[in-house]
Design a protein around this motif. Sequence first.
Motif, PDB file in Angstrom:
ATOM      1  N   THR A 185      -1.161   2.688  10.251  1.00 57.79           N
ATOM      2  CA  THR A 185      -2.107   3.440   9.184  1.00 57.79           C
ATOM      3  C   THR A 185      -3.456   3.101   9.373  1.00 57.79           C
ATOM      4  O   THR A 185      -4.048   3.240  10.358  1.00 57.79           O
ATOM      5  N   ASP A 186      -4.031   2.303   8.303  1.00 58.87           N
ATOM      6  CA  ASP A 186      -5.464   1.969   8.501  1.00 58.87           C
ATOM      7  C   ASP A 186      -5.948   0.871   8.885  1.00 58.87           C
ATOM      8  O   ASP A 186      -7.260   0.656   9.247  1.00 58.87           O
ATOM      9  N   GLY A 229      -9.116  -5.809  15.886  1.00 65.01           N
ATOM     10  CA  GLY A 229      -9.728  -4.695  16.668  1.00 65.01           C
ATOM     11  C   GLY A 229      -9.287  -5.005  18.226  1.00 65.01           C
ATOM     12  O   GLY A 229     -10.076  -4.099  18.918  1.00 65.01           O
ATOM     13  N   SER A 259      -7.829   0.325  -4.342  1.00 67.43           N
ATOM     14  CA  SER A 259      -9.333  -0.027  -4.190  1.00 67.43           C
ATOM     15  C   SER A 259      -9.905  -0.791  -5.322  1.00 67.43           C
ATOM     16  O   SER A 259      -9.341  -1.826  -5.767  1.00 67.43           O
ATOM     17  N   ALA A 313      -5.507  -4.733  -2.077  1.00 62.71           N
ATOM     18  CA  ALA A 313      -4.784  -5.822  -2.827  1.00 62.71           C
ATOM     19  C   ALA A 313      -3.558  -4.972  -3.677  1.00 62.71           C
ATOM     20  O   ALA A 313      -3.473  -4.017  -3.861  1.00 62.71           O
ATOM     21  N   PHE A 326      -4.222  -3.832  -7.397  1.00 59.30           N
ATOM     22  CA  PHE A 326      -5.259  -2.871  -7.357  1.00 59.30           C
ATOM     23  C   PHE A 326      -5.182  -1.628  -6.325  1.00 59.30           C
ATOM     24  O   PHE A 326      -4.435  -1.572  -5.200  1.00 59.30           O
ATOM     25  N   THR A 339       0.760  -1.358  -0.209  1.00 60.56           N
ATOM     26  CA  THR A 339       0.073   0.083   0.176  1.00 60.56           C
ATOM     27  C   THR A 339       0.965   1.396   0.082  1.00 60.56           C
ATOM     28  O   THR A 339       0.152   2.363  -0.264  1.00 60.56           O
ATOM     29  N   HIS A 387     -12.111  -0.343  12.621  1.00 58.28           N
ATOM     30  CA  HIS A 387     -12.828  -1.064  13.583  1.00 58.28           C
ATOM     31  C   HIS A 387     -13.538  -0.167  14.300  1.00 58.28           C
ATOM     32  O   HIS A 387     -13.347   1.046  14.414  1.00 58.28           O
ATOM     33  N   ASP A 398      -5.896  -3.876  19.170  1.00 55.27           N
ATOM     34  CA  ASP A 398      -4.737  -3.010  19.302  1.00 55.27           C
ATOM     35  C   ASP A 398      -4.804  -2.217  20.318  1.00 55.27           C
ATOM     36  O   ASP A 398      -3.744  -1.674  20.911  1.00 55.27           O
ATOM     37  N   ASP A 449       0.133  -7.671  12.960  1.00 57.59           N
ATOM     38  CA  ASP A 449      -0.783  -7.621  11.753  1.00 57.59           C
ATOM     39  C   ASP A 449      -1.415  -8.877  12.062  1.00 57.59           C
ATOM     40  O   ASP A 449      -0.477 -10.012  12.268  1.00 57.59           O
TER      41      ASP A 449
HETATM   42  N1  LIG Z   1      -1.706  -1.618  -3.560  1.00 54.82           N
HETATM   43  C1  LIG Z   1      -2.723  -0.826  -2.989  1.00 54.82           C
HETATM   44  N2  LIG Z   1      -2.199   0.253  -2.417  1.00 54.82           N
HETATM   45  C2  LIG Z   1      -3.072   0.917  -1.648  1.00 54.82           C
HETATM   46  C3  LIG Z   1      -4.396   0.694  -1.660  1.00 54.82           C
HETATM   47  C4  LIG Z   1      -5.018  -0.609  -2.421  1.00 54.82           C
HETATM   48  O1  LIG Z   1      -6.199  -0.925  -2.399  1.00 54.82           O
HETATM   49  N3  LIG Z   1      -4.138  -1.322  -2.901  1.00 54.82           N
HETATM   50  N4  LIG Z   1      -5.456   1.457  -1.065  1.00 54.82           N
HETATM   51  C5  LIG Z   1      -5.026   2.755  -0.520  1.00 54.82           C
HETATM   52  C6  LIG Z   1      -5.789   3.172   0.234  1.00 54.82           C
HETATM   53  S1  LIG Z   1      -7.215   4.061  -0.144  1.00 54.82           S
HETATM   54  C7  LIG Z   1      -5.519   3.279   1.727  1.00 54.82           C
HETATM   55  S2  LIG Z   1      -6.276   4.047   2.856  1.00 54.82           S
HETATM   56  C8  LIG Z   1      -4.158   2.705   2.094  1.00 54.82           C
HETATM   57  C9  LIG Z   1      -4.494   1.710   3.251  1.00 54.82           C
HETATM   58  O2  LIG Z   1      -3.108   0.830   3.402  1.00 54.82           O
HETATM   59  P1  LIG Z   1      -2.993   0.350   4.969  1.00 54.82           P
HETATM   60  O3  LIG Z   1      -2.967   0.997   5.994  1.00 54.82           O
HETATM   61  O4  LIG Z   1      -1.704  -0.701   4.873  1.00 54.82           O
HETATM   62  O5  LIG Z   1      -4.466  -0.610   4.748  1.00 54.82           O
HETATM   63  P2  LIG Z   1      -4.836  -2.040   4.730  1.00 54.82           P
HETATM   64  O6  LIG Z   1      -4.179  -2.595   3.569  1.00 54.82           O
HETATM   65  O7  LIG Z   1      -6.315  -2.002   4.600  1.00 54.82           O
HETATM   66  O8  LIG Z   1      -4.505  -2.711   6.072  1.00 54.82           O
HETATM   67  C10 LIG Z   1      -3.123  -2.854   6.329  1.00 54.82           C
HETATM   68  C11 LIG Z   1      -2.979  -4.144   7.390  1.00 54.82           C
HETATM   69  O9  LIG Z   1      -3.820  -3.775   8.485  1.00 54.82           O
HETATM   70  C12 LIG Z   1      -3.912  -5.379   9.007  1.00 54.82           C
HETATM   71  N5  LIG Z   1      -5.085  -5.058   9.888  1.00 54.82           N
HETATM   72  C13 LIG Z   1      -6.361  -5.306   9.906  1.00 54.82           C
HETATM   73  N6  LIG Z   1      -7.077  -5.229  10.963  1.00 54.82           N
HETATM   74  C14 LIG Z   1      -6.145  -5.140  11.731  1.00 54.82           C
HETATM   75  C15 LIG Z   1      -6.063  -5.152  13.332  1.00 54.82           C
HETATM   76  O10 LIG Z   1      -7.138  -5.067  14.008  1.00 54.82           O
HETATM   77  N7  LIG Z   1      -4.974  -4.836  13.861  1.00 54.82           N
HETATM   78  C16 LIG Z   1      -3.863  -5.089  13.373  1.00 54.82           C
HETATM   79  N8  LIG Z   1      -2.750  -4.802  13.864  1.00 54.82           N
HETATM   80  N9  LIG Z   1      -3.776  -4.975  12.040  1.00 54.82           N
HETATM   81  C17 LIG Z   1      -5.070  -5.119  11.148  1.00 54.82           C
HETATM   82  C18 LIG Z   1      -4.314  -6.004   7.610  1.00 54.82           C
HETATM   83  O11 LIG Z   1      -4.134  -7.253   7.879  1.00 54.82           O
HETATM   84  C19 LIG Z   1      -3.262  -5.387   6.833  1.00 54.82           C
HETATM   85  O12 LIG Z   1      -2.276  -6.187   6.591  1.00 54.82           O
HETATM   86  O13 LIG Z   1      -3.590   2.005   0.909  1.00 54.82           O
HETATM   87  C20 LIG Z   1      -3.466   2.711  -0.231  1.00 54.82           C
HETATM   88  N10 LIG Z   1      -2.561   1.975  -1.154  1.00 54.82           N
END
Ligand SMILES: Nc1nc2c(c(=O)[nH]1)N[C@H]1C(S)=C(S)[C@@H](COP(=O)(O)OP(=O)(O)OC[C@H]3O[C@@H](n4cnc5c(=O)[nH]c(N)nc54)[C@H](O)[C@@H]3O)O[C@H]1N2
Length: 667
Positions: free
Chosen positions: A276-277, A201, A560, A555, A558, A160, A282, A203, A182
Amino acid sequence: MITTVRDGSAIAVAGDPNHPMTRGWLCVKVSRYLERVYHPKRVLTPLRRAGAKSAGHFEPIAWDEALATIAGRWRAIIAEYGAEAILPYSYTGVLGLVQCMVAESRLFNRLGASQLERSICGAAGELAIQQTLGGRLAPEYSDLLHSRLVVLWGSNPHSTAPHLMPFLRDAQRNGCELIVIDPLRTPSAAAANWHLAPLPGTDGALALGVANVLIAEGLVDHEYVRQHVAGYEEFAALAAQFPPARAAAITGLSAGDIVELARRYAATRPAHIRTTDGVQRHASGGNTIRAIAALPALTGNYGLRGGGLAYSTSDVIVWDAEAIGHASECPPPGRTINMNRLGAALLGEAEENGPPIKALYIFNTNPVVSAPNSGKIIAGLQREDLFTVVHELFLTDTARYADIILPATTQLEHVDLNKGYGHHYLTYNRPAIAPLGEARSNWDVMRALAEALGFTEPWLRQTADDVIAEILQATPMTREAGITLERLQAEGTVRLPLPEDYVPFADGIFATPSGKVELAPEGLGPPLYRDNPESPAGDPELAARYPLMLISSGAHHFLSSSFANMPTLRRKQREPIVTLHPDDAAPRGIVDGDTVEIFNDRGVVRMRARVADELRRGVVGTVKGWWHSLSPDGKGVNWLTSDRLADTAGNSTFHATLVDIRKIADT
Ligand SMILES: Nc1nc2c(c(=O)[nH]1)N[C@H]1C(S)=C(S)[C@@H](COP(=O)(O)OP(=O)(O)OC[C@H]3O[C@@H](n4cnc5c(=O)[nH]c(N)nc54)[C@H](O)[C@@H]3O)O[C@H]1N2
Ligand SMILES: Nc1nc2c(c(=O)[nH]1)N[C@H]1C(S)=C(S)[C@@H](COP(=O)(O)OP(=O)(O)OC[C@H]3O[C@@H](n4cnc5c(=O)[nH]c(N)nc54)[C@H](O)[C@@H]3O)O[C@H]1N2
Ligand SMILES: [Mo]
């Protein structure tokens, strides 16, 4: 990004070698951007529905007719129900100043339409950081080279935020330790020194458990706390309720691991946390981020090069709000609709605070695929009395429900100004090619609609360049630094006026009411921990029926649902896959490669099962983004996710979803 153009056509895209982040390379998705620009299925003329909603039959119409139809329908709706019956629904298909922020605000402010609460992504985390630190500021990626410990906490930059990875790998080569927290063993986690997999959820309880150990073992930097932290006593009293044994029972980790995490975090300076997200989608997302953001304060890591916390850099420059939206020249803002509740709003919830929604204007977003609880959204979009306009590049799953589809430009075809998503540079987006077909940019459509509606304000008629010039001039940071449109056009990328050695909060000053890190802000108190209402701990009865916790993260191929219709990237992402632990697969008679159904009360979704011990027992993982129409039975993961709102800022709760899985006979 640099585009090579020959005879008016783009023939190559590459990272700008002089840009300090992209440094000459693009991610797996954007390096194939031309496949998107010249995709044979791009929508290139306005279209009008010719058949039932969702049947997918459309006929081309002229722009003039499309604009006149929209203006006519909106006028009639305003006369009968008021402007609040119009809902603009948009998110971040493009993130730029003009094509996102200005396009989503000016015309709809002028109309007095309903406001949209844009909370599908990180609103809880953003507000939590604001409450704790006073603003979203984060270190440069390159500062990781000064870190001795990096904690990736619910963040998967391998997929991401790929431009972070070279810095992280260099830091690791320098001896920096990496800890990943994670529930899934992501590629980011697989390369870590230590991977902790808490229950989703939980953390917030983990962070409070770590704080408990820091306090109990005398590992707190009391001098830093005395000078720069407010609310320590209240926070410490809460943390006292989370000794390692209790935090272990909630998180599913061992008490020993929680103690070890606290000791390592305190002993290794500078220590950097990237959250991050993942943790904030949650039900307790906001409180969780507040609890995590307390840890650098307790250990004096804020303001240290290589330390601190990275959530977002978005507040390093805050554009002048009036110049963006011109709200003071508009009617009072309409009522607010939360974007996560789109289905519910269309099915009657909107009437709790205003007229029914009679018109939707959707752009920069694909809610049928990306918003939670697809079934409700689809039911809402099928309403015969709803007038839906979708401005898109493709006939997405959402566009299929439109009455009018308008053709949009890609980034290669329009002007925009982008600020950093994780860094500190502004980039002028100069169009490389003319719009394909009859495509128009978001802002150009707003200008045309304003004209069709008879609005004469100059700020509804400006070109994109004039908009940028106005906002750069109205915003103190750019005005005082002499960052003008001309300079951006000449230089492409311009660093924000920050010192060469900029480290956020190095001066120990936080833009909070107390000027300190706020661990228990006025009216909020310390970051309480609560179980997800949709989790085994939060709802044992529901969990008896749906015992598995479903996570659907970004993914790799992708963005989103964007890029998910590109042949090369779809091939690389293979097919919709759900990963289960062997101990969850065995009792269900599921083996690797089986076709399965994932189900709960909201829906049933078919995927390929992958059996691997890459995640905790009881947790199953998939990705967001697959279009319903490109999925095995026409349904994607958001048929399963909840449209419940989180504790903070009306945020989404995608990762708080209970399901069960069954094998189905192969067809
Ligand atoms: N390739 C790619 N890149 C992207 C995106 C995409 O869709 N694809 N989306 C973009 C967008 S819109 C955003 S907002 C960012 C988001 O980027 P990230 O913040 O990295 O978000 P996610 O991939 O949703 O989740 C990150 C990790 O959080 C973990 N996770 C889920 N629930 C929990 C939990 O309760 N506790 C802990 N500790 N971990 C948890 C998941 O297993 C995942 O590995 O990425 C951006 N970049
Ligand atoms: N299950 C699950 N679902 C999730 C998440 C999750 O973690 N799990 N994450 C959520 C997150 S973080 C986010 S940010 C949302 C994102 O959800 P959305 O904002 O809906 O993002 P996309 O699905 O990529 O849809 C963006 C659309 O904008 C279009 N577009 C691109 N450029 C332009 C343009 O210039 N003009 C116009 N008019 N259209 C354009 C693209 O073609 C695409 O169809 O998804 C959320 N959905
Ligand atoms: Mo997002």
